[in-house]
Design an enzyme around this catalytic site. Structure first.
Site, mmCIF file in Angstrom:
data_model
loop_
_atom_site.group_PDB
_atom_site.id
_atom_site.type_symbol
_atom_site.label_atom_id
_atom_site.label_comp_id
_atom_site.label_asym_id
_atom_site.label_seq_id
_atom_site.Cartn_x
_atom_site.Cartn_y
_atom_site.Cartn_z
ATOM 1 N N GLU A 145 56.537 -3.578 58.324
ATOM 2 C CA GLU A 145 56.057 -4.952 58.546
ATOM 3 C C GLU A 145 55.463 -4.958 59.928
ATOM 4 O O GLU A 145 56.186 -4.803 60.919
ATOM 5 C CB GLU A 145 57.205 -5.946 58.527
ATOM 6 C CG GLU A 145 57.858 -6.114 57.196
ATOM 7 C CD GLU A 145 58.770 -7.334 57.219
ATOM 8 O OE1 GLU A 145 59.950 -7.140 57.529
ATOM 9 O OE2 GLU A 145 58.294 -8.443 56.953
ATOM 10 N N GLU A 193 45.835 -8.826 68.350
ATOM 11 C CA GLU A 193 47.071 -9.605 68.410
ATOM 12 C C GLU A 193 47.527 -9.712 69.864
ATOM 13 O O GLU A 193 47.692 -8.706 70.538
ATOM 14 C CB GLU A 193 48.158 -8.913 67.581
ATOM 15 C CG GLU A 193 49.420 -9.737 67.502
ATOM 16 C CD GLU A 193 50.516 -9.050 66.687
ATOM 17 O OE1 GLU A 193 50.680 -7.833 66.841
ATOM 18 O OE2 GLU A 193 51.187 -9.745 65.912
ATOM 19 N N LYS A 235 68.421 0.745 64.744
ATOM 20 C CA LYS A 235 67.998 0.828 66.145
ATOM 21 C C LYS A 235 67.363 -0.483 66.585
ATOM 22 O O LYS A 235 66.237 -0.809 66.248
ATOM 23 C CB LYS A 235 67.005 1.961 66.403
ATOM 24 C CG LYS A 235 67.052 2.300 67.891
ATOM 25 C CD LYS A 235 65.826 2.908 68.487
ATOM 26 C CE LYS A 235 64.681 1.993 68.781
ATOM 27 N NZ LYS A 235 64.919 0.989 69.851
HETATM 28 P P1 NAD Z 1 57.122 -1.869 68.864
HETATM 29 O O1 NAD Z 1 56.427 -1.269 67.723
HETATM 30 O O2 NAD Z 1 56.764 -1.427 70.222
HETATM 31 O O3 NAD Z 1 58.686 -1.703 68.750
HETATM 32 C C1 NAD Z 1 59.416 -2.004 67.579
HETATM 33 C C2 NAD Z 1 60.598 -1.072 67.465
HETATM 34 O O4 NAD Z 1 60.121 0.254 67.267
HETATM 35 C C3 NAD Z 1 61.492 -1.024 68.698
HETATM 36 O O5 NAD Z 1 62.833 -0.879 68.283
HETATM 37 C C4 NAD Z 1 61.019 0.241 69.386
HETATM 38 O O6 NAD Z 1 61.989 0.833 70.211
HETATM 39 C C5 NAD Z 1 60.712 1.130 68.198
HETATM 40 N N1 NAD Z 1 59.785 2.227 68.481
HETATM 41 C C6 NAD Z 1 58.859 2.315 69.475
HETATM 42 N N2 NAD Z 1 58.223 3.498 69.418
HETATM 43 C C7 NAD Z 1 58.754 4.176 68.360
HETATM 44 C C8 NAD Z 1 58.497 5.452 67.784
HETATM 45 N N3 NAD Z 1 57.580 6.274 68.292
HETATM 46 N N4 NAD Z 1 59.200 5.805 66.686
HETATM 47 C C9 NAD Z 1 60.113 4.973 66.159
HETATM 48 N N5 NAD Z 1 60.410 3.773 66.668
HETATM 49 C C10 NAD Z 1 59.732 3.366 67.756
HETATM 50 O O7 NAD Z 1 56.843 -3.387 68.620
HETATM 51 P P2 NAD Z 1 57.362 -4.581 69.501
HETATM 52 O O8 NAD Z 1 56.501 -4.651 70.699
HETATM 53 O O9 NAD Z 1 58.804 -4.494 69.665
HETATM 54 O O10 NAD Z 1 57.079 -5.834 68.518
HETATM 55 C C11 NAD Z 1 55.854 -6.466 68.505
HETATM 56 C C12 NAD Z 1 55.097 -6.166 67.230
HETATM 57 O O11 NAD Z 1 55.919 -6.307 66.091
HETATM 58 C C13 NAD Z 1 53.956 -7.117 67.017
HETATM 59 O O12 NAD Z 1 52.804 -6.399 66.650
HETATM 60 C C14 NAD Z 1 54.407 -8.000 65.857
HETATM 61 O O13 NAD Z 1 53.390 -8.560 65.112
HETATM 62 C C15 NAD Z 1 55.261 -7.076 65.090
HETATM 63 N N6 NAD Z 1 56.219 -7.815 64.279
HETATM 64 C C16 NAD Z 1 56.009 -7.906 62.938
HETATM 65 C C17 NAD Z 1 56.879 -8.607 62.136
HETATM 66 C C18 NAD Z 1 56.662 -8.696 60.666
HETATM 67 O O14 NAD Z 1 57.530 -9.186 59.958
HETATM 68 N N7 NAD Z 1 55.534 -8.239 60.156
HETATM 69 C C19 NAD Z 1 57.993 -9.215 62.720
HETATM 70 C C20 NAD Z 1 58.186 -9.120 64.070
HETATM 71 C C21 NAD Z 1 57.294 -8.400 64.850
#
Ligand code: NAD
Length: 411
Positions: free
Chosen positions: A268, A399, A192
């Site tokens: 992650e 963050e 996804k």
């Molecule tokens: P997010 O958690 O909002 O979304 C990430 C993914 O999860 C998207 O595909 C989203 O549709 C999905 N998602 C959202 N709600 C969900 C749920 N209830 N159940 C299952 N899936 C769900 O994060 P974002 O805003 O897309 O990304 C930003 C964050 O990601 C930041 O905190 C960043 O630090 C982190 N990040 C971490 C790494 C790493 O390697 N540690 C890499 C990239 C981003």
């Protein structure tokens, strides 16, 4: 743009054709069961790039069913690792052959400077595919001497159907950092992508089929997190979930696993990494590192060094040099080769970052550079440096995930 301030999209040469907009299930592009679509937008303007199928629980069920069938009865987990590796190498070649077009797609969808997208995002994607292709026939267990009479041995086997949930900041890299090892292991999967950046994943699904990855092995469900994402996390027939994204959603994913089939979960999540500069550091080098560690990918990086601690002896010199260096930093259209920083990925993120900047001002930090939105349209934010930041300020603790650097002094 639709935000009504009349700005143009800037350099609009060579826009990519949007070829793939539907869910990829069992080797075919299909509409969502509900027929619904979501819109992915150009962060330079806020305009719609394309309508994409909006998958939900029913679509996830179909994708998991296809992946289950491909795992339980299909060729992929049963073929020799070397054969999987060969197909993955071909897949990598295809991604490389289409890298220019994919670069345009990724730059457009995520607002990334095109040159960096080609080198970093597509470059890394191809390299990880090749790396894991090479690993596909080198998956070893161990033999252990347990006592005089007994030996133990371990086998590493594919876990089954993997649920792979990816964020929007590095859509291509994140796709392959999850898909490539799962392919090498002989797993099947439901991917996804983030709703903000679904375009490259659908293209990658098409290339996988061309490379010879059997139907049902890679399924891609575009859609929203609380619906499609949550359906994967709580699915009884998904054998593990790998998630990259925010810490708050990571908690939800782990909870969904606990409430369903206790599938292993790999997370992650976010970060607030420190960069510590001592008095004896080379100021030029330290400033250069602080800039790339905070403003690369417009600060949308989980490894951003968003807390910069400067020892008091170097503080003033560092601040002066940083202000100078930022004068030549260019924010603008990511298709313009002179540009260092494109727009934030979407309106929500842009507003979130701006609200953190307001917090910083209200809490008494000093704005050295930036501090406001910029550009005629879209989601551009000036690279912002705060000085006089204290450890207990919100901007030092949370963050921000945007182009905001926080400088703190220590003795
Ligand atoms: P997010 O958690 O909002 O979304 C990430 C993914 O999860 C998207 O595909 C989203 O549709 C999905 N998602 C959202 N709600 C969900 C749920 N209830 N159940 C299952 N899936 C769900 O994060 P974002 O805003 O897309 O990304 C930003 C964050 O990601 C930041 O905190 C960043 O630090 C982190 N990040 C971490 C790494 C790493 O390697 N540690 C890499 C990239 C981003």
């Amino acid at each position: 743009g639709e935000n009504g301030n009349g700005g143009g999209g800037g350099v609009s040469l060579e826009m990519p054709e949007i070829r793939y907009t539907r869910l990829f299930i069992n080797g075919a592009f299909v509409d969502a069961v509900s027929g619904k679509t979501l819109e992915t937008r150009d962060p330079r303007t806020g305009d719609v790039i394309a309508s994409i199928a909006e998958g939900d629980k029913e679509d996830v069920d179909l994708a998991v069913k296809a992946a289950r069938e491909a795992f339980d009865h299909g060729k992929w987990p049963r073929m020799p690792g070397s054969e999987r590796g060969r197909i993955m190498m071909k897949y990598a070649d295809l991604v490389e052959q289409h890298a220019e077009e994919l670069t345009l797609l990724e730059s457009l969808d995520a607002g990334k400077p095109r040159m960096a997208t080609r080198a970093v995002d597509l470059g890394t994607s191809v390299r990880s595919l090749r790396y894991f292709a090479g690993a596909a026939d080198k998956i070893h267990g161990e033999t252990l001497k347990m006592s005089r009479q007994f030996q133990g041995h371990t086998l590493r086997e594919p876990i089954g159907v993997a649920g792979l949930i990816i964020p929007w900041n590095f859509p291509a890299i994140m796709f392959f950092s999850k898909v490539a090892p799962a392919l090498a292991a002989g797993c099947t999967m439901v991917v996804k992508p983030a709703e903000q950046t679904p375009l490259s994943a659908l293209y990658f699904a098409h290339l996988a089929k061309q490379a010879g990855v059997p139907d049902g092995v890679i399924n891609v469900i575009t859609g929203f997190g609380p619906t499609a994402g949550a359906a994967i996390a709580s699915h009884m027939d998904v054998d593990m979930v790998s998630f990259t994204g925010s810490t708050s959603v990571g908690r939800l994913v782990m909870e969904a696993s606990a409430r369903s089939n206790l599938k292993p979960v790999s997370l992650e999540l976010g970060g607030k990494s420190p960069l510590i500069v001592f008095d004896d550091a080379d100021v030029d080098m330290a400033v250069g590192l602080a800039i790339s560690a905070n403003f690369f990918n417009k600060g949308e990086a989980c490894v951003a060094a968003s807390r910069v601690y400067l020892q008091e002896g170097i503080y003033d010199g560092f601040v002066k040099k940083l202000a100078q260096r930022m004068e030549s930093w260019v924010v603008g259209d990511p298709f313009d080769p002179r540009v260092n920083q494109g727009p934030q990925v979407d309106k929500v993120q842009c507003e979130r970052v701006l609200s953190y900047i307001d917090h910083g001002k209200r809490e008494g930090a000093t704005v050295l550079t930036g501090g406001k939105p910029c550009g005629q349209s879209g989601y551009y934010i000036e690279p912002t440096v705060f000085t006089d930041v204290k450890d207990d300020m919100i901007i030092a603790k949370e963050e921000i995930f945007g182009p905001v650097m926080c400088l703190m002094k220590f003795r």
